[in-house]
Design a protein around this motif. Structure first.
Motif, PDB file in Angstrom:
ATOM      1  N   GLY A 448       0.715  -1.221  -0.031  1.00 47.68           N
ATOM      2  CA  GLY A 448       0.120   0.017  -0.160  1.00 47.68           C
ATOM      3  C   GLY A 448       0.853   1.230  -0.036  1.00 47.68           C
ATOM      4  O   GLY A 448       0.294   2.388   0.023  1.00 47.68           O
ATOM      5  N   ARG A 449       2.108   1.178  -0.063  1.00 48.01           N
ATOM      6  CA  ARG A 449       3.042   2.418  -0.239  1.00 48.01           C
ATOM      7  C   ARG A 449       3.222   2.598  -1.678  1.00 48.01           C
ATOM      8  O   ARG A 449       3.991   2.763  -2.509  1.00 48.01           O
ATOM      9  CB  ARG A 449       4.448   2.079   0.303  1.00 48.01           C
ATOM     10  N   MET A 450       1.895   3.272  -2.126  1.00 50.63           N
ATOM     11  CA  MET A 450       1.840   3.799  -3.504  1.00 50.63           C
ATOM     12  C   MET A 450       2.955   4.804  -4.047  1.00 50.63           C
ATOM     13  O   MET A 450       3.440   4.638  -5.298  1.00 50.63           O
ATOM     14  CB  MET A 450       0.373   4.126  -3.979  1.00 50.63           C
ATOM     15  N   GLU A 451       2.964   5.709  -3.298  1.00 51.04           N
ATOM     16  CA  GLU A 451       3.995   6.784  -3.585  1.00 51.04           C
ATOM     17  C   GLU A 451       5.547   6.361  -3.873  1.00 51.04           C
ATOM     18  O   GLU A 451       6.138   6.598  -4.732  1.00 51.04           O
ATOM     19  CB  GLU A 451       4.033   8.068  -2.671  1.00 51.04           C
ATOM     20  N   ASP A 452       5.822   5.605  -2.734  1.00 52.30           N
ATOM     21  CA  ASP A 452       7.270   4.902  -3.016  1.00 52.30           C
ATOM     22  C   ASP A 452       7.172   3.855  -4.195  1.00 52.30           C
ATOM     23  O   ASP A 452       8.344   3.732  -4.709  1.00 52.30           O
ATOM     24  CB  ASP A 452       7.475   4.005  -1.711  1.00 52.30           C
ATOM     25  N   LEU A 457       9.355   3.074  -9.872  1.00 57.65           N
ATOM     26  CA  LEU A 457       9.159   2.745 -11.348  1.00 57.65           C
ATOM     27  C   LEU A 457       9.598   3.923 -12.150  1.00 57.65           C
ATOM     28  O   LEU A 457      10.172   3.809 -13.329  1.00 57.65           O
ATOM     29  CB  LEU A 457       7.471   2.805 -11.629  1.00 57.65           C
ATOM     30  N   ALA A 458       9.522   5.127 -11.616  1.00 56.80           N
ATOM     31  CA  ALA A 458      10.298   6.348 -12.296  1.00 56.80           C
ATOM     32  C   ALA A 458      11.750   6.262 -12.487  1.00 56.80           C
ATOM     33  O   ALA A 458      12.393   6.630 -13.416  1.00 56.80           O
ATOM     34  CB  ALA A 458       9.937   7.670 -11.559  1.00 56.80           C
ATOM     35  N   LEU A 496       1.626   0.782 -11.002  1.00 58.67           N
ATOM     36  CA  LEU A 496       1.268   1.407 -12.175  1.00 58.67           C
ATOM     37  C   LEU A 496      -0.033   2.166 -12.311  1.00 58.67           C
ATOM     38  O   LEU A 496      -0.504   3.258 -12.970  1.00 58.67           O
ATOM     39  CB  LEU A 496       1.407   0.769 -13.610  1.00 58.67           C
ATOM     40  N   GLY A 497      -0.860   2.062 -11.418  1.00 57.86           N
ATOM     41  CA  GLY A 497      -2.263   2.399 -11.123  1.00 57.86           C
ATOM     42  C   GLY A 497      -3.253   1.743 -11.953  1.00 57.86           C
ATOM     43  O   GLY A 497      -4.161   2.132 -11.990  1.00 57.86           O
ATOM     44  N   SER A 498      -2.801   0.491 -12.474  1.00 53.27           N
ATOM     45  CA  SER A 498      -3.792  -0.348 -13.345  1.00 53.27           C
ATOM     46  C   SER A 498      -4.436  -1.167 -12.512  1.00 53.27           C
ATOM     47  O   SER A 498      -4.154  -1.631 -11.419  1.00 53.27           O
ATOM     48  CB  SER A 498      -2.784  -1.106 -14.436  1.00 53.27           C
TER      49      SER A 498
END
Length: 499
Positions: A448-452, A457-458, A496-498
């Motif tokens: 659940g650490r989406m920002e990390d 990925l960046a 990726l938010g998919s």
């Protein structure tokens, strides 16, 4: 070293039959005086390694002091009978039977290790056999690695641990570069073993450690301690040899030393000079085109440079040809089998990969690298729980295990849903590879650490714009089962938010 079970040796037109005690040229018997025959037999039983002069003297004149002149006369007699080129003299080392010499690596710079007789600290003379057996098991364990020469008991036990003679006397008498000494103290099922490694040229201690085991039974305790000692000793001997090689220009290095330097670059956590490693392996093979270990590690460097599972079919085919040659030239060298296993794994031949690795572990059950790789192979075969047992054992044997042990351990942890420890293992990475960032992103997303996850990925995109995380998850890792690839894909899609 373990005694040979072979009794018939053939070299050139000669046949040496130890069971019958005969030497023949074709069908005709050839006479050698008894001492010369004994020396030839000992050289034949140790084909492929340099036999120190002291070991040959102990074999031919056990318990009797003789000068080197006696040995020299016997070697001269053997050469007169077999031909001048059949016995190779290795300067300051000893002699080697030059059977198939075109296929033998340059061993003249390969270090010699002597395990001295361990001291019995239990106070019970009945433990003498146990203590001697403990040191012998270390001799056998070290001898399996093949990257240095290990003296047999009859040479190394002529000196006792902690009875300090002049170091030059040890070096002159048994030709050792490094000396292992130690003591064992047993009380019931409790064993305390102390062991150290010293440079025989000056007596400097290079490493030492104390082991205490109890409550697991005598045999298991001894096995655990010996496994740990052998793993750590090999690393220290290789490191000492590397430090010596680093101080010399590349042009003066033997094939063995070039391979050692190349392997150090491969094992460097940053892996910032992989091309340099490949160049060193090629230089080793230029000196000795039939050096099995050199061929195996060249194959490994090609796989690593191509980013493992992302290697093209052409790279894999080339690596396969190299390592098959390596195994043909050095079938008893476990590193060749280990690289053979890895190549087969990336060719998606999973059963063959496990089979070849198990052969390597049969050849050398003490090799921490092979133990670690078994963990990776089992992870790829969908058995992460079993894999973690192997990976943890590799770390226990050698706490300085290469960085890839943590990468492989993190993947096994991910597959059983242990995302936090999987992420912690990857966070130890020092190599800026996009696939490492991608795996870490999947772990963070599952936590659940989406920002990390997005940041990782960046970083992967910055490091390689042509790297595609989903393609990597689906085809860049040699999973045997689609479900495991889909599990990793799910984590990356979350990152990726998919959906």
């Amino acid at each position: 070293m373990p005694e040979s079970t072979v009794s018939v040796f053939r070299f050139g037109s000669f046949t040496l039959d130890l069971a019958q005690g005969t030497l023949r040229r074709g069908a005709e018997p050839v006479f050698l005086r008894p001492k010369a025959y004994t020396i030839l037999a000992h050289l034949a039983e140790n084909t492929g390694r340099v036999v120190p002069k002291s070991e040959l003297m102990d074999a031919a004149w056990p318990g009797i002091f003789v000068t080197e002149d006696s040995l020299t006369q016997s070697i001269r007699e053997i050469r007169k009978t077999l031909g001048e080129n059949m016995i190779r003299t290795v300067s300051k080392r000893g002699y080697m039977l030059a059977v198939g010499s075109e296929e033998l690596p340059d061993l003249s710079r390969q270090p010699i290790v002597a395990v001295l007789r361990f001291r019995n600290d239990s106070g019970n003379p009945s433990d003498d056999a146990l203590v001697d057996g403990f040191a012998e098991d270390i001799i056998y364990g070290l001898a399996r690695f093949g990257t240095f020469t290990v003296l047999a008991r009859n040479s190394s036990f002529s000196f006792a641990s902690y009875v300090y003679p002049e170091w030059q006397q040890i070096r002159a008498r048994i030709g050792a570069d490094y000396v292992v000494e130690g003591s064992v103290n047993r009380h019931g099922d409790r064993i305390v073993a102390a062991v150290s490694l010293a440079d025989a040229s000056n007596g400097t201690q290079l490493w030492g450690e104390r082991y205490v085991t109890e409550g697991t039974g005598l045999f298991l305790a001894e096995s655990d301690i010996i496994e740990a000692i052998v793993g750590r000793l090999v690393a220290r001997v290789d490191n000492a040899g590397l430090q010596q090689a680093i101080r010399k220009p590349v042009t003066s290095l033997a094939a063995y030393e070039l391979v050692l330097r190349g392997l150090a670059l491969l094992r460097d956590p940053a892996q910032s000079d992989l091309q340099g490693a490949e160049t060193l392996f090629l230089a080793a093979l230029a000196k000795d085109p039939n050096y099995g270990l050199g061929l195996a590690y060249l194959a490994l460097s090609r796989i690593v440079i191509a980013e493992f599972g992302r290697a093209s079919p052409a790279v894999l085919a080339e690596a396969h040809d190299l390592v098959e040659r390596a195994v043909a030239l050095a079938p008893d060298q476990s590193p060749c089998r280990r690289v053979q296993s890895l190549v087969r794994l990336y060719m998606r031949e999973h059963e063959a990969a496990e089979r070849h690795l198990r052969i390597g572990l049969t050849l050398n059950p003490y090799d921490a690298d092979s133990i670690e790789q078994m963990g990776y192979v089992l992870t790829m075969r969908g058995r992460p729980v079993d894999a973690l047992g192997w990976l943890d054992r590799a770390i226990r044997i050698d706490p300085l295990q290469p960085h890839w042990c943590q990468y492989d351990r993190s993947l096994a942890l991910y597959l059983i849903g242990e995302y936090r420890p999987a992420a912690e293992a990857l966070e130890m990475a020092t190599r800026p590879a996009p696939w490492i960032s991608t795996r870490l992103a999947a772990c963070y997303a599952q936590l659940g650490r989406m920002e990390d996850a997005r940041q990782q990925l960046a970083r992967a995109r910055e490091r390689d714009p042509n790297f595609f995380p989903l393609d990597y998850a689906r085809s860049g890792i040699p999973f045997e089962h689609r479900g495991d690839a889909e599990h990793l894909t799910d984590g990356i899609m979350l990152a990726l938010g998919s959906t």
